[in-house]
Design a protein around this motif. Structure first.
Motif, PDB file in Angstrom:
ATOM      1  N   GLY A   1      45.447 -15.614   0.881  1.00  0.00           N
ATOM      2  CA  GLY A   1      44.560 -16.298   1.812  1.00  0.00           C
ATOM      3  C   GLY A   1      45.341 -17.216   2.734  1.00  0.00           C
ATOM      4  O   GLY A   1      45.157 -17.196   3.961  1.00  0.00           O
ATOM      5  N   ALA A   2      46.249 -18.001   2.158  1.00  0.00           N
ATOM      6  CA  ALA A   2      47.057 -18.924   2.958  1.00  0.00           C
ATOM      7  C   ALA A   2      48.004 -18.168   3.890  1.00  0.00           C
ATOM      8  O   ALA A   2      48.192 -18.553   5.056  1.00  0.00           O
ATOM      9  CB  ALA A   2      47.860 -19.850   2.045  1.00  0.00           C
ATOM     10  N   SER A   3      48.599 -17.070   3.399  1.00  0.00           N
ATOM     11  CA  SER A   3      49.554 -16.330   4.230  1.00  0.00           C
ATOM     12  C   SER A   3      48.857 -15.621   5.390  1.00  0.00           C
ATOM     13  O   SER A   3      49.400 -15.548   6.494  1.00  0.00           O
ATOM     14  CB  SER A   3      50.328 -15.313   3.385  1.00  0.00           C
ATOM     15  OG  SER A   3      49.469 -14.325   2.884  1.00  0.00           O
ATOM     16  N   THR A   4      47.661 -15.105   5.152  1.00  0.00           N
ATOM     17  CA  THR A   4      46.918 -14.442   6.232  1.00  0.00           C
ATOM     18  C   THR A   4      46.534 -15.450   7.312  1.00  0.00           C
ATOM     19  O   THR A   4      46.663 -15.177   8.515  1.00  0.00           O
ATOM     20  CB  THR A   4      45.665 -13.740   5.679  1.00  0.00           C
ATOM     21  OG1 THR A   4      46.053 -12.822   4.652  1.00  0.00           O
ATOM     22  CG2 THR A   4      44.937 -12.994   6.773  1.00  0.00           C
ATOM     23  N   LEU A   5      46.091 -16.639   6.910  1.00  0.00           N
ATOM     24  CA  LEU A   5      45.784 -17.693   7.886  1.00  0.00           C
ATOM     25  C   LEU A   5      47.029 -18.079   8.672  1.00  0.00           C
ATOM     26  O   LEU A   5      46.970 -18.293   9.889  1.00  0.00           O
ATOM     27  CB  LEU A   5      45.208 -18.924   7.172  1.00  0.00           C
ATOM     28  CG  LEU A   5      43.796 -18.773   6.588  1.00  0.00           C
ATOM     29  CD1 LEU A   5      43.430 -20.017   5.772  1.00  0.00           C
ATOM     30  CD2 LEU A   5      42.775 -18.541   7.703  1.00  0.00           C
TER      31      LEU A   5
END
Length: 554
Positions: free
Chosen positions: A268-272
């Motif tokens: 989730g953090a990497s996609t953002l």
């Protein structure tokens, strides 16, 4: 005398001009998505069958292709040495005569190290020297004592082999091949461009599509391997700082819920971050990453086993360098004897696994190295991309692993580091050094550092996969495609971890790296042919630099 022809400077790759895939190669993008999606669905729908098939393929590859991986990686080291000492190659620039490096040497080295190593340092800088201190080829052959002082340098010799010049030679070849043909020929920044001296215009069609698809799949599986180790370590760290025992199963490894929890947070953090682009999220995370890395390394150098680490660094490097020719060419083959079979198993589990991992990581790291190295000469690039990051790895391993070994040798650790899982070893070591309260604070710092490494690895991989899919164009990074690859990467890690743990990811990655290892051999041949021909062109006044070639999207 035959006519001296100019090099190929136009490699059109058909991309969609409208719709959902606008700017992307349909052949590469759709096929890659189907292949990765098929792997996930197969692993989820038929976990027992997937586990059995992957295990069988792993056995087959280790029996039939172990020697290939060993000799290919040895060849990469020799190719880098040849390119550095070959006068014609050494002085040629990755770019035009007026191009100068965009980044200072310090920034260049820092970015190379972060891209190529990342999370591996936090798991293996402690875990690998500790493992080899307990078991390695010298121990198996009865030439050294497991966990004995006479085995200390052997532990480093083998650790340095796996993280040293061989690994960085594979990255350097991929980066050099991509940078040379992109910045001297104006060809698309994608894998197929590096093979133009061998296959020419044919790479505009199906052959080029297959090469780029192989690179995308290798990248996804190589990064999945990194994330798999990271997930295990992230769960161990979260458990250490008191998030909850529900993250672990009875064996002390990540539970199903723990795996899904960690992947949800990380991806989730990497996609953002990927959606925000290189200039914002990735740069911000990289700055935090570098600061915490320097802090942790400085802590280990000052408060760890300083003298032990210095010995490990310098004596270990000496042993590594003088043993390197034998180590990179030796293939252990089982002949039915207990010792020979143990040596073959050890090499398959460690060296062959690592060589496949670095090959799978090469399109990802290589494309990144090419992007940051325009304007540098081939000699400068090879020496900078192989020697400096390798030495930085040696520093990490010597002080992190040396501290762990010294704690066990002195009896202070009482087997706690040996007994911890690979991902938990660094937390066990710092906990012993600092006690409960300060150990908890250090665990929090390591978890944050681990998180930044995992996120930067994942989001960079997503952006680079999209660059390959977009025929080397860094422009069209449509949000749905970024989200797809972020989700797909997380699902690959989760599916394979749940099917067979890290072994399943390892097997899938070894399989996925195999075809790309052949592409890398062809890259070497293409580079030698291009450099030789460019030398002849220079002598005869035929231009060999065309930085402003046609737009690959046209």
């Amino acid at each position: 005398m035959p006519e001296i022809k100019p090099p190929l400077t136009d490699l059109p790759i058909k991309t969609a001009t409208s719709g959902f895939y606008n700017g992307f190669s349909l052949d590469v993008t759709v096929t890659s998505k189907l292949a990765v999606g098929g792997l996930v669905l197969w692993a989820v729908a038929f976990p027992a069958q997937a586990g059995a098939v992957l295990s069988g393929l792993n056995t087959f590859i280790l029996a039939n292709f172990a020697a290939w991986y060993i000799y290919v990686m040895a060849a990469f080291v020799l190719v880098c040495i040849a390119l550095a000492i070959w006068p014609t190659a050494g002085r040629l620039k990755m770019g035009g005569p007026d191009d100068v490096p965009e980044f200072s040497n310090f920034s260049w080295f820092s970015m190379m190290f972060g891209a190529g190593i990342g999370v591996g340092m936090l798991t293996w800088a402690v875990a690998e020297p500790i493992y080899h201190f307990n078991n390695n080829p010298e121990v198996i052959q009865g030439l050294a004592t497991a966990r004995g002082e006479d085995n200390f340098l052997n532990a480093y010799q083998w650790s340095y082999l796996h993280w040293g010049f061989s690994a960085w030679s594979s990255y350097a070849i991929a980066g050099l091949a991509l940078g040379y043909f992109t910045y001297r020929r104006g060809l698309p920044l994608t894998i197929r461009s590096s093979l133009t001296p061998l296959f020419g215009k044919a790479l505009s069609g199906p052959l080029g599509h297959v090469i780029d698809i192989v690179a995308v799949i290798a990248t996804i599986l190589g990064v999945a391997q990194t994330l798999g180790f990271g997930v295990e370590q992230f769960v161990a760290g979260m458990s250490r700082i008191g998030i909850g025992d529900w993250l672990l199963n009875d064996e002390g490894t990540a539970s199903t819920v723990g795996i899904l929890f960690a992947i949800f947070i990380i991806m989730g953090a990497s996609t953002l971050s990927a959606l925000s682009g290189v200039g914002k999220g990735i740069k911000w995370l990289s700055n935090i990453n570098m600061g915490l890395s320097i802090f942790l390394l400085a802590f280990l150098m000052i408060f760890g086993a300083t003298w032990f680490g210095i010995q490990a660094l310098f004596l270990g490097m000496w042993e590594y360098v003088i043993s390197l020719p034998a180590m990179i060419f030796t293939v252990y083959r089982g002949d039915g004897g207990e010792v020979s079979q143990a040596l073959e198993n050890w090499q398959g589990a460690w060296t062959v696994f690592y060589w496949a991992w670095w090959v799978a990581f090469a399109p990802f790291v290589g494309l990144f190295l090419a992007r940051i190295s325009k304007g540098r000469t081939i000699r400068e690039f090879v020496l900078g991309a192989v020697f400096v990051p390798a030495v930085m790895c040696f520093v990490w391993f010597s002080f992190a692993g040396g501290t762990a070994i010294e704690l066990e040798l002195s009896g202070v650790a009482e087997g706690q580091i040996f007994g911890a899982t690979d991902g938990d070893k660094i937390f066990a070591m710092t906990g012993i050094m600092l006690g409960e309260t300060l150990g908890w604070i250090m665990a929090v710092i390591i978890v944050i550092l681990l998180m930044t490494y995992l996120v930067t690895s994942a989001d960079s991989a997503v952006l680079i996969v999209n660059t390959i899919n977009a025929a080397g164009d860094e422009g069209p990074k449509a949000r749905p495609h970024i989200i797809f690859w972020g989700v797909a990467l997380g699902l690959v890690v989760a599916a394979l971890l749940l099917v067979g743990g890290l072994t399943a990811i390892q097997t899938a990655m070894v399989i996925g790296a195999l075809p790309f290892s052949l592409v890398m051999v062809l890259m070497c041949l293409g580079l030698f042919k291009a450099i030789y021909n460019d030398g002849i062109r220079e002598k005869n006044g035929v231009p060999s630099i065309y930085p402003a070639a046609a737009d690959p999207a046209e």
